[in-house]
Design a protein around this motif. Structure first.
Motif, short mmCIF file in Angstrom:
data_model
loop_
_atom_site.label_atom_id
_atom_site.label_comp_id
_atom_site.label_asym_id
_atom_site.label_seq_id
_atom_site.Cartn_x
_atom_site.Cartn_y
_atom_site.Cartn_z
N ILE A 258 0.85 -1.20 0.00
CA ILE A 258 0.00 0.00 0.00
C ILE A 258 0.88 1.25 0.00
O ILE A 258 1.89 1.31 0.72
N TRP A 259 0.50 2.24 -0.82
CA TRP A 259 1.11 3.58 -0.74
C TRP A 259 0.22 4.40 0.19
O TRP A 259 -0.97 4.57 -0.09
N ASN A 260 0.79 4.90 1.27
CA ASN A 260 0.02 5.75 2.18
C ASN A 260 0.28 7.20 1.80
O ASN A 260 1.43 7.65 1.80
N ILE A 261 -0.81 7.90 1.50
CA ILE A 261 -0.68 9.29 1.05
C ILE A 261 -1.68 10.10 1.88
O ILE A 261 -2.87 10.15 1.58
N GLY A 262 -1.23 10.69 2.98
CA GLY A 262 -2.14 11.41 3.87
C GLY A 262 -3.26 10.50 4.31
O GLY A 262 -3.02 9.38 4.78
N ASP A 263 -4.52 10.95 4.12
CA ASP A 263 -5.68 10.15 4.55
C ASP A 263 -6.03 9.05 3.55
O ASP A 263 -6.97 8.28 3.79
N SER A 264 -5.35 9.00 2.42
CA SER A 264 -5.73 8.05 1.36
C SER A 264 -4.73 6.90 1.25
O SER A 264 -3.57 7.03 1.66
N LYS A 265 -5.21 5.83 0.65
CA LYS A 265 -4.34 4.66 0.42
C LYS A 265 -4.52 4.19 -1.02
O LYS A 265 -5.66 4.10 -1.50
N ILE A 266 -3.39 3.88 -1.67
CA ILE A 266 -3.42 3.40 -3.06
C ILE A 266 -2.67 2.08 -3.07
O ILE A 266 -1.59 1.99 -2.49
N SER A 267 -3.22 1.08 -3.76
CA SER A 267 -2.50 -0.19 -3.73
C SER A 267 -1.28 -0.19 -4.66
O SER A 267 -1.25 0.52 -5.67
N THR A 274 8.28 -6.00 -5.51
CA THR A 274 9.42 -6.91 -5.62
C THR A 274 10.51 -6.28 -6.48
O THR A 274 11.69 -6.28 -6.13
N GLN A 275 10.06 -5.71 -7.61
CA GLN A 275 11.01 -5.11 -8.56
C GLN A 275 11.83 -3.99 -7.90
O GLN A 275 13.03 -3.90 -8.09
N LEU A 276 11.17 -3.19 -7.06
CA LEU A 276 11.87 -2.06 -6.43
C LEU A 276 12.41 -2.42 -5.04
O LEU A 276 13.01 -1.58 -4.38
N GLN A 277 12.19 -3.68 -4.63
CA GLN A 277 12.62 -4.16 -3.31
C GLN A 277 12.17 -3.19 -2.22
O GLN A 277 12.97 -2.70 -1.42
N LEU A 278 10.88 -2.87 -2.24
CA LEU A 278 10.35 -1.87 -1.32
C LEU A 278 10.34 -2.40 0.11
O LEU A 278 10.04 -3.57 0.35
N ARG A 279 10.67 -1.50 1.05
CA ARG A 279 10.67 -1.85 2.48
C ARG A 279 9.56 -1.08 3.17
O ARG A 279 9.29 0.07 2.80
N ASN A 280 8.93 -1.70 4.15
CA ASN A 280 7.89 -0.99 4.91
C ASN A 280 8.48 0.29 5.52
O ASN A 280 9.60 0.28 6.04
N GLN A 282 9.31 2.89 3.81
CA GLN A 282 10.14 3.61 2.82
C GLN A 282 9.33 4.74 2.16
O GLN A 282 8.18 4.54 1.75
N GLY A 283 9.93 5.91 2.06
CA GLY A 283 9.26 7.05 1.43
C GLY A 283 9.75 7.24 0.01
O GLY A 283 10.96 7.28 -0.24
N LEU A 284 8.83 7.32 -0.94
CA LEU A 284 9.21 7.54 -2.34
C LEU A 284 8.29 8.60 -2.94
O LEU A 284 7.23 8.90 -2.37
N ASN A 285 8.71 9.17 -4.07
CA ASN A 285 7.86 10.16 -4.73
C ASN A 285 7.16 9.52 -5.93
O ASN A 285 7.82 8.98 -6.82
N LEU A 286 5.84 9.59 -5.93
CA LEU A 286 5.08 9.09 -7.08
C LEU A 286 4.87 10.28 -8.01
O LEU A 286 4.56 11.39 -7.56
N GLY A 287 5.05 10.06 -9.31
CA GLY A 287 4.86 11.14 -10.28
C GLY A 287 3.74 10.78 -11.24
O GLY A 287 3.70 9.64 -11.74
#
Ligand code: ATP
Length: 380
Positions: A258-267, A274-280, A282-287
């Protein structure tokens, strides 16, 4: 006509304030080759080094290091007037005491070109730039747009190997700028002279260029066709500089798909995680570009909730700025005519209105917040 090749061009300016802040001033390690006849645009924010680079190619500024070739000729030591380049500046720089015809012929006379050839060239150039009825006027009797055409005409009449233009349209009002821009494009198609054009305006860059060079703080960020730069920006700077309104950047925190963005959540898909080896945590910028955000009637698990901040009615569409609830991030949205009905209220009545939007996830970019590098889609 000629190609232009730059090899590791640097120009370092000594700026005490910048040195104290460990900031580099100038341009560094600039290399590219412009094939014969192409139209290239150097674009970037103020101070990125566009004019310095153009002046180095013209011979008006000396590089600290690196080589410049015009055609096969190494021109590092060749003075400006012998480089066979013509430069047009923002402020026209016409001779005020000369008529348009005299301004057009001056450069050719100085080179000892035969009088009848000069006359013919003036007629041809004046006709193609639609200034043939103005040949007897002095610059002060011309509008800004006409003066800029004379300045372009003077450069073209010399038939240089390379044409260098430094923000030539920025003194013109919006309508005239648009007209002159498309005329310039047609003119280049007719004469085919290799052209290097400097601007800070990304619309000019997108509409004129065969290839765009995006510069920032003295370095090349990306070189590509307008489509490559728009659809495959290599980093966040390029993504947000090219495009009007610019690409939205949404800081998000990843946690369990899940991407947590303020009050919203995006899956977030498991492939991506897996591809980005994301860690719980972790902060990233979505464009995402404004055209890939859709206003929807109801909130669902994968939508964002926003609060309208400003609204501009452009006729064809409505441009909205809205804040993602629970964050300080503003998004640019375009509401097409089909949905514009709900924005018919006066702008101040729309302030604070709640919106729900959906992201077209196939158009999502992901950037590293510390370096700005694009992480997704991966560079191919
Ligand atoms: P703009 O769009 O504002 O014209 P630009 O991208 O053309 O900016 P340049 O004029 O090339 O930028 O300047 C690049 C950097 O070099 C800037 O930080 C500028 O302050 C610095 N600079 C340019 N000329 C000199 C100079 N003669 N001495 C010191 N610093 C300079």
């Amino acid at each position: 006509m000629s190609s232009v090749k730059l090899e590791q061009i640097s120009r370092k300016f000594i700026d005490v304030a910048a040195l104290q802040q460990q900031r580099f001033t100038g341009i560094d390690d600039i290399s590219f080759e412009i094939p014969d006849g192409e139209f290239w645009v150097l674009v970037g924010p103020s101070g990125c080094g566009k004019s310095t680079l153009l002046r180095i190619i013209a011979g008006l500024e000396t590089a600290t290091s690196g080589d410049i070739y015009i055609g096969d000729r190494l021109v590092n030591q060749v003075p400006a007037r012998q480089r066979d380049v013509a430069m047009v500046f923002q402020n026209y720089a016409l001779y005020p005491h000369m008529t348009v015809a005299e301004n057009l012929s001056f450069g050719m006379q100085m080179r000892g070109i035969n009088k009848s050839i000069i006359q013919q060239r003036i007629q041809d150039v004046a006709k193609s730039l639609k200034i043939d009825t103005l040949l007897d006027r002095k610059p002060k009797q011309l509008s800004g747009g006409q003066q800029q055409r004379v300045a372009l005409g003077r450069a073209i009449a010399r038939s240089p190997q390379v044409f260098l233009l430094d923000e030539p349209l920025s003194n013109l009002d919006a309508g005239l700028r648009e007209n002159t821009r498309s005329e310039l494009k047609q003119l280049h198609q007719q004469v085919g002279i290799t052209t290097i054009y400097v601007t800070h305006d990304c619309v000019e860059a997108m509409t004129l260029a065969d290839r765009i060079v995006v510069l920032d703080r003295g370095y090349i960020q990306q070189i590509g066709t307008p489509n490559e730069i728009y659809h495959h920006p290599t980093n966040q700077m390029v993504a947000t500089f090219i495009g009007t309104p610019p690409m939205n950047i949404i800081p998000a925190i990843y946690h369990d798909r899940i991407w947590n963005i303020g009050d919203s959540k995006i899956s977030c898909s498991s492939e991506l995680a897996t591809q980005l080896q994301l860690r719980n945590g972790q902060g990233l910028n979505l464009g995402i570009r404004p055209e890939y955000l859709t206003i929807v009637p109801n909130s669902t698990p994968d939508t964002l909730s926003l609060t309208v901040q400003t609204l501009e009615t452009l006729g064809r569409e409505t441009l909205l700025k809205a804040q993602i609830n629970g964050t300080s991030t503003d998004l640019n949205l375009l509401a097409p005519p089909s949905t514009s009905g709900q924005f018919n209220d006066l702008p101040d009545k729309m302030l604070g209105k709640q919106l729900t939007i959906q992201l077209a996830s196939e158009w999502l970019f992901i950037f590293d917040p510390s370096t700005g590098r694009r992480l997704f889609p991966p560079n191919t």
